[in-house]
Design a protein around this motif. Structure first.
Motif, mmCIF file in Angstrom:
data_model
loop_
_atom_site.group_PDB
_atom_site.id
_atom_site.type_symbol
_atom_site.label_atom_id
_atom_site.label_comp_id
_atom_site.label_asym_id
_atom_site.label_seq_id
_atom_site.Cartn_x
_atom_site.Cartn_y
_atom_site.Cartn_z
ATOM 1 N N LYS A 84 -0.115 9.443 -3.139
ATOM 2 C CA LYS A 84 -0.538 8.159 -3.677
ATOM 3 C C LYS A 84 -1.259 7.369 -2.597
ATOM 4 O O LYS A 84 -0.762 7.220 -1.475
ATOM 5 C CB LYS A 84 0.674 7.367 -4.170
ATOM 6 C CG LYS A 84 0.321 6.060 -4.861
ATOM 7 C CD LYS A 84 1.572 5.375 -5.396
ATOM 8 C CE LYS A 84 1.231 4.075 -6.102
ATOM 9 N NZ LYS A 84 2.439 3.392 -6.632
ATOM 10 N N LEU A 85 -2.424 6.841 -2.918
ATOM 11 C CA LEU A 85 -3.252 6.176 -1.914
ATOM 12 C C LEU A 85 -2.839 4.725 -1.733
ATOM 13 O O LEU A 85 -3.531 3.789 -2.138
ATOM 14 C CB LEU A 85 -4.728 6.268 -2.298
ATOM 15 C CG LEU A 85 -5.323 7.666 -2.325
ATOM 16 C CD1 LEU A 85 -6.828 7.594 -2.490
ATOM 17 C CD2 LEU A 85 -4.962 8.455 -1.072
ATOM 18 N N SER A 86 -1.698 4.534 -1.112
ATOM 19 C CA SER A 86 -1.242 3.188 -0.774
ATOM 20 C C SER A 86 -0.963 3.134 0.719
ATOM 21 O O SER A 86 -0.631 4.152 1.332
ATOM 22 C CB SER A 86 0.030 2.846 -1.560
ATOM 23 O OG SER A 86 1.071 3.742 -1.227
ATOM 24 N N ASP A 87 -1.121 1.973 1.291
ATOM 25 C CA ASP A 87 -0.806 1.739 2.706
ATOM 26 C C ASP A 87 -1.463 2.776 3.605
ATOM 27 O O ASP A 87 -2.668 2.848 3.703
ATOM 28 C CB ASP A 87 0.716 1.716 2.921
ATOM 29 C CG ASP A 87 1.411 0.662 2.085
ATOM 30 O OD1 ASP A 87 0.784 -0.384 1.848
ATOM 31 O OD2 ASP A 87 2.545 0.895 1.644
ATOM 32 N N TYR A 88 -0.630 3.606 4.228
ATOM 33 C CA TYR A 88 -1.069 4.554 5.248
ATOM 34 C C TYR A 88 -2.147 5.503 4.717
ATOM 35 O O TYR A 88 -3.213 5.658 5.309
ATOM 36 C CB TYR A 88 0.142 5.337 5.751
ATOM 37 C CG TYR A 88 -0.186 6.448 6.709
ATOM 38 C CD1 TYR A 88 -0.422 6.183 8.055
ATOM 39 C CD2 TYR A 88 -0.255 7.769 6.270
ATOM 40 C CE1 TYR A 88 -0.726 7.206 8.934
ATOM 41 C CE2 TYR A 88 -0.552 8.790 7.147
ATOM 42 C CZ TYR A 88 -0.789 8.512 8.468
ATOM 43 O OH TYR A 88 -1.089 9.525 9.336
ATOM 44 N N GLY A 90 -4.013 5.376 1.966
ATOM 45 C CA GLY A 90 -5.210 4.698 1.519
ATOM 46 C C GLY A 90 -6.107 4.305 2.680
ATOM 47 O O GLY A 90 -7.335 4.466 2.618
ATOM 48 N N THR A 94 -9.858 5.940 3.344
ATOM 49 C CA THR A 94 -10.983 5.009 3.447
ATOM 50 C C THR A 94 -11.731 5.198 4.756
ATOM 51 O O THR A 94 -12.970 5.235 4.785
ATOM 52 C CB THR A 94 -10.484 3.559 3.326
ATOM 53 O OG1 THR A 94 -9.861 3.370 2.057
ATOM 54 C CG2 THR A 94 -11.636 2.574 3.480
ATOM 55 N N LYS A 262 7.858 0.619 5.206
ATOM 56 C CA LYS A 262 8.532 0.541 3.917
ATOM 57 C C LYS A 262 10.035 0.730 4.068
ATOM 58 O O LYS A 262 10.834 0.003 3.461
ATOM 59 C CB LYS A 262 7.957 1.592 2.966
ATOM 60 C CG LYS A 262 6.571 1.281 2.442
ATOM 61 C CD LYS A 262 6.126 2.354 1.460
ATOM 62 C CE LYS A 262 4.771 2.036 0.866
ATOM 63 N NZ LYS A 262 4.327 3.096 -0.079
ATOM 64 N N SER A 290 1.429 -1.480 8.633
ATOM 65 C CA SER A 290 0.783 -1.601 7.332
ATOM 66 C C SER A 290 0.837 -3.059 6.863
ATOM 67 O O SER A 290 1.478 -3.907 7.497
ATOM 68 C CB SER A 290 1.483 -0.701 6.314
ATOM 69 O OG SER A 290 2.853 -1.048 6.205
ATOM 70 N N GLU A 291 0.189 -3.353 5.756
ATOM 71 C CA GLU A 291 0.142 -4.733 5.265
ATOM 72 C C GLU A 291 1.528 -5.291 4.986
ATOM 73 O O GLU A 291 1.782 -6.480 5.192
ATOM 74 C CB GLU A 291 -0.719 -4.802 3.992
ATOM 75 C CG GLU A 291 -2.210 -4.666 4.247
ATOM 76 C CD GLU A 291 -3.026 -4.963 3.005
ATOM 77 O OE1 GLU A 291 -2.440 -5.472 2.030
ATOM 78 O OE2 GLU A 291 -4.238 -4.702 3.021
#
Length: 351
Positions: A84-88, A90, A94, A262, A290-291
């Motif tokens: 899943k392309l979230s946080d790390y 993604g 990018t 997380k 991460s954010e």
């Protein structure tokens, strides 16, 4: 002659072009950062830009010639990230995609956690649909990577999940050094009973970070307590479960270091359930920067990984492989940075 080196470097102003390597040595910046300034690519601070141009003046020359943008022709590069392309993930995808576009290469994405069990690697050399591949934390066995290597298919592994076969090009962050630094930070604050919540046991990054944690404890003359180690999916629910277990111990830890941000958020939640305050009663650290690390209360102390630079260097290495150029190193580790914020403090005094 290496790429970016131009004949005619001199000591007197105007005698010729200085090299990217010489500018990097003069400023203490990385070659990648110097190249970004010269080629006006990516974001760099005004101070960094000034340092580069002052170094060029001081070395008595003018900037190296910028590299021409390659035409967007030929087969695309496969970027495979079956998560899943979230946080790390993604951020990494990018960075890789933007670097490929900058290099004039087309991109074919194979992403999403539904792709994790889809066999694609062994078909790459014969499918003739791609010119090379960047594989991010590939779940495939080493035999598949070795198969591609024997077919002379250009590939670069970013953040290997398991050790890569000999001769396969890879790049990762310095996981061991990063974990060593964050545990060292907790030790400097006086903590001696430190929990560690890792990711999956079979992930190379997890074992490397645990090794860094244990090395820091050993340097402080401390033995590891197996009861303070937990493993699991790098997700909030893992931190919540592990945090509950650790904080319910009769002699609970005064600090908990986590595999990623997380997990750290889950540990903070477990502490709140027990009426414990971070960092007054418990210090918590993450990893990745991460954010989410900047959206907690307090903000998380964490370890920053150079994801943008990892993506750019991975693309540079792949392009060199596709052009049959030699690489100076097959395996690169990029330095991490400890980011100290509000989630860590001195060891609490217990009555």
């Amino acid at each position: 002659m290496k790429q970016g080196d131009v004949p005619g470097q001199g000591t007197a102003r105007g005698r010729g072009r200085v090299t990217v390597r010489a500018i990097a040595a003069e400023t203490g910046l990385s070659i990648a950062t110097v190249s970004r300034v010269i080629n006006a690519q990516g974001q760099v601070s005004e101070d960094t830009r000034r340092r580069v141009h002052e170094a060029i003046d001081g070395l008595g020359g003018h900037a190296p010639a910028t590299r021409p943008r390659l035409p967007k022709t030929g087969l695309p590069v496969l970027v495979r990230c079956p998560y899943k392309l979230s946080d790390y993930f993604g951020a990494l995808v990018t960075a890789v995609a933007e670097a490929l576009h900058t290099a004039g290469r087309q991109v074919m994405l194979d992403v999403g956690d539904s792709r994790v069990d889809v066999p694609v690697l062994r078909d790459l050399p014969t499918a003739r649909a791609t010119s090379g591949a960047i594989l991010i934390l590939p779940p495939e066995p080493a035999e598949d990577l070795r198969f591609l290597q024997t077919r002379r298919y250009p590939l670069v592994v970013v953040d290997p999940r398991t050790p890569v076969p000999r001769g396969v090009v890879s790049i990762a962050s310095a996981h061991t050094a990063g974990a060593r630094a964050v545990t060292g930070h907790l030790l400097d604050l006086g903590h001696r009973r430190i929990g560690f919540v890792s990711g999956f046991e079979d992930w190379l990054s997890g074992s490397d970070r645990l090794a860094g944690h244990l090395a820091a404890l050993s340097e402080a003359g401390l033995l590891s307590d197996p009861r303070l180690h937990h493993y699991g999916e790098p997700a909030i629910h893992t931190g919540l479960r592990a945090g509950r277990d650790l904080l319910d111990l009769p002699d609970r830890p005064t600090a908990i270091a986590c595999f990623n941000d997380k997990i750290a958020v889950g540990v903070v939640q477990a502490a709140a359930e027990r009426g414990l305050h971070v960092p007054t009663d418990l210090s918590v650290t993450g990893f990745d920067d991460s954010e989410i690390s900047r959206a907690t209360t307090p903000l998380l102390t964490t370890v920053r990984q150079p994801l943008d630079e990892m993506g750019r260097i991975a693309v540079t290495m792949l392009v060199r492989l596709m052009e049959r150029q030699a690489l100076e190193a097959l395996h690169l580790e990029l330095a991490t940075e400890l980011i100290v914020r509000g989630s860590t403090g001195p060891v609490p005094v217990r009555s």
